[in-house]
Design a protein around this motif. Structure first.
Motif, PDB file in Angstrom:
ATOM      1  N   PHE A  61      14.979 -52.791 -22.491  1.00  0.00           N
ATOM      2  CA  PHE A  61      15.606 -54.008 -22.777  1.00  0.00           C
ATOM      3  C   PHE A  61      14.782 -54.950 -22.156  1.00  0.00           C
ATOM      4  N   ILE A  71      17.813 -61.821 -12.428  1.00  0.00           N
ATOM      5  CA  ILE A  71      19.032 -61.241 -12.631  1.00  0.00           C
ATOM      6  C   ILE A  71      19.040 -59.893 -12.904  1.00  0.00           C
ATOM      7  N   PHE A  72      17.931 -59.294 -13.676  1.00  0.00           N
ATOM      8  CA  PHE A  72      17.566 -58.003 -13.981  1.00  0.00           C
ATOM      9  C   PHE A  72      17.398 -57.167 -12.755  1.00  0.00           C
ATOM     10  N   LYS A  85      26.933 -57.769 -13.507  1.00  0.00           N
ATOM     11  CA  LYS A  85      26.305 -57.018 -12.282  1.00  0.00           C
ATOM     12  C   LYS A  85      25.834 -57.876 -11.316  1.00  0.00           C
ATOM     13  N   SER A  86      24.925 -58.852 -11.866  1.00  0.00           N
ATOM     14  CA  SER A  86      23.980 -59.737 -11.051  1.00  0.00           C
ATOM     15  C   SER A  86      24.950 -60.892 -10.411  1.00  0.00           C
ATOM     16  N   LYS A  99      18.632 -57.900  -9.618  1.00  0.00           N
ATOM     17  CA  LYS A  99      19.930 -57.859  -8.991  1.00  0.00           C
ATOM     18  C   LYS A  99      21.223 -57.013  -9.766  1.00  0.00           C
ATOM     19  N   SER A 100      20.761 -56.919 -10.984  1.00  0.00           N
ATOM     20  CA  SER A 100      21.764 -55.723 -11.597  1.00  0.00           C
ATOM     21  C   SER A 100      21.315 -54.245 -11.327  1.00  0.00           C
ATOM     22  N   ARG A 153      19.305 -48.311  -7.776  1.00  0.00           N
ATOM     23  CA  ARG A 153      20.373 -47.382  -8.155  1.00  0.00           C
ATOM     24  C   ARG A 153      19.803 -46.690  -9.150  1.00  0.00           C
ATOM     25  N   PHE A 163      21.452 -70.190 -19.089  1.00  0.00           N
ATOM     26  CA  PHE A 163      20.774 -69.115 -19.476  1.00  0.00           C
ATOM     27  C   PHE A 163      21.223 -67.931 -20.451  1.00  0.00           C
ATOM     28  N   PHE A 186      13.985 -66.317 -13.823  1.00  0.00           N
ATOM     29  CA  PHE A 186      15.337 -66.223 -13.876  1.00  0.00           C
ATOM     30  C   PHE A 186      15.840 -64.955 -14.333  1.00  0.00           C
ATOM     31  N   PHE A 187      15.259 -64.485 -15.518  1.00  0.00           N
ATOM     32  CA  PHE A 187      15.844 -63.205 -16.125  1.00  0.00           C
ATOM     33  C   PHE A 187      15.402 -62.009 -15.055  1.00  0.00           C
ATOM     34  N   PHE A 241      24.703 -54.970 -23.285  1.00  0.00           N
ATOM     35  CA  PHE A 241      23.868 -54.380 -22.399  1.00  0.00           C
ATOM     36  C   PHE A 241      23.508 -55.749 -21.590  1.00  0.00           C
ATOM     37  N   GLU A 287      11.787 -69.229 -17.161  1.00  0.00           N
ATOM     38  CA  GLU A 287      13.000 -68.134 -17.752  1.00  0.00           C
ATOM     39  C   GLU A 287      12.749 -66.868 -17.565  1.00  0.00           C
ATOM     40  N   TYR A 335      16.673 -49.488 -19.695  1.00  0.00           N
ATOM     41  CA  TYR A 335      16.510 -50.540 -18.928  1.00  0.00           C
ATOM     42  C   TYR A 335      14.976 -51.357 -19.275  1.00  0.00           C
TER      43      TYR A 335
END
Lengths: 206, 206
Positions: free
Chosen positions: A160, A198-199, B201-202, A201-202, A150, B160, A194-195, B194, A191, A157
């Motif tokens: 970060f 998440i990232f 969101k995830s 997905k967001s 999106r 996490f 996993f991050f 952030f 880790e 982003y």
DNA sequence: ATTTGACCGATTTTGTAAAAAGGTCAGTTT
DNA sequence: AAACTGACCTTTTTACAAAATCGGTCAAAT
């Protein structure tokens, strides 16, 4: 104005010097590596080094630059492979952890920044951060153009994302129990994954 | 078996001792705070302290436990306020940064773990991590029961989340330029926000 | 153009004696 | 008996000076 070599220097000689210095720095760090040792490894006198370089920091800087370029070249290959963002980021973090094993000085940079607050470390760290951020930026830019994600503030982003990778690595580096047992990279990679999930997905298309 | 006070101790006396010790520890840390100083602040002799506590670490531990309990009590209030997960997490990270300003010892724990690898720090850090994780777990559990988020591994996600909060804070603590200028908490809070947004969101319902 | 040994001032390391720390205890006070 | 203390012990930290080492320079040699 940046400090450079004093005079023109044959490429293969420069490479040999940086090669030897790289190994010393990797094992003992900047402070505990002496110019005499580097000179001895090369089979020349200390004064010869000062014929080519103005000071020790300059050699260290060049070694770090070399590692940075090696790292970025490797990572840019991944971007160029032109897969979807999910696979690209997965490849990225996979290679990031692996490649830091080779480029020890670069891998310990964050740790050094933390323990000695030398301006040199800080500036090297910041520069490396900016470089890595640019690569991630490209990845996100590509994904956005392909409509894979999106609409987001790419600069924010990517910055970060890199920032979190760095902080996670710093923390992992501190846990010496893991570090000594070689488990660090395995845990750290998990880790990262996993991050990244998440990232992803967001920012994925809704 | 845990080390405790040697003998029964009047609550108001215990509180006074921990209060004085807390201030010393906050200003000078564990190593640079002496038992004589604590005793002098209390107007008693050093030997009196050893009448109630077996050693210095025990006092420090008790101070840390007190701060942990204060922190958790405060944070559990937020959970109990029973808002939706988005507002709850926002409140949580807002209060987290603010409350660390008061509980200085607890706030510096991660930093201490990093710079001195004492087992005491490590164990305190691990315990605090577990406690905070439990709180986040509750928040996620509530949200899941209300169908606010999708089905996830709550243990993994809460762990996490806390882990990233810690690593971000550690890194921010290192940048003394910011720390000394008091900008640290502002920047750190932005990073928290952030990350929380990404995190939310995830896990949000698709 | 390149290399070097001799040299310099500044920093680090080392050794050590004094100070201060954590911790104990016999004995005093309440 | 419970609460407290000064004197005391052992270990760690500090303070400081001598010695060693380091980063860096330079005139002379190659």
């Amino acid at each position: 104005m940046e400090k450079e070599e004093k005079i023109a220097i044959a490429p293969e000689k420069l490479e040999k010097i940086l090669d030897v210095a790289q190994k010393r720095f990797a094992r003992f760090g900047l402070a505990k590596t002496t110019m005499s040792e580097i000179a001895d490894d090369l089979g020349v006198s200390k004064a010869s080094l000062y014929y080519y370089f103005p000071d020790k920091e300059c050699i260290f800087k060049k070694v770090m630059m070399k590692e940075q370029l090696d790292f970025c070249r490797q990572m840019k290959k991944i971007v160029a492979s032109d897969k979807n963002i999910k696979q690209t980021l997965k490849d990225y973090i996979e290679n990031r952890t692996n490649y830091f094993k080779t480029l020890i000085n670069l891998g310990h940079l964050n740790y050094d920044i933390f323990h000695e607050q030398k301006p040199l470390y800080a500036s090297l760290g910041k520069e490396f951060y900016e470089r890595e951020k640019e690569i991630i930026k490209t990845i996100l830019q590509n994904a956005m153009e392909r409509n894979e994600i999106r609409k987001i503030d790419i600069d924010e982003y990517s910055g970060f994302f890199v920032h979190v990778l760095r902080t996670l690595r710093l923390y992992a580096l501190a846990r010496k129990e893991l570090w000594e047992q070689g488990l660090m990279n395995k845990e750290l990679k998990q880790e990262y994954i996993f991050f990244t999930n998440i990232f992803l997905k967001s920012i994925e298309k809704i």
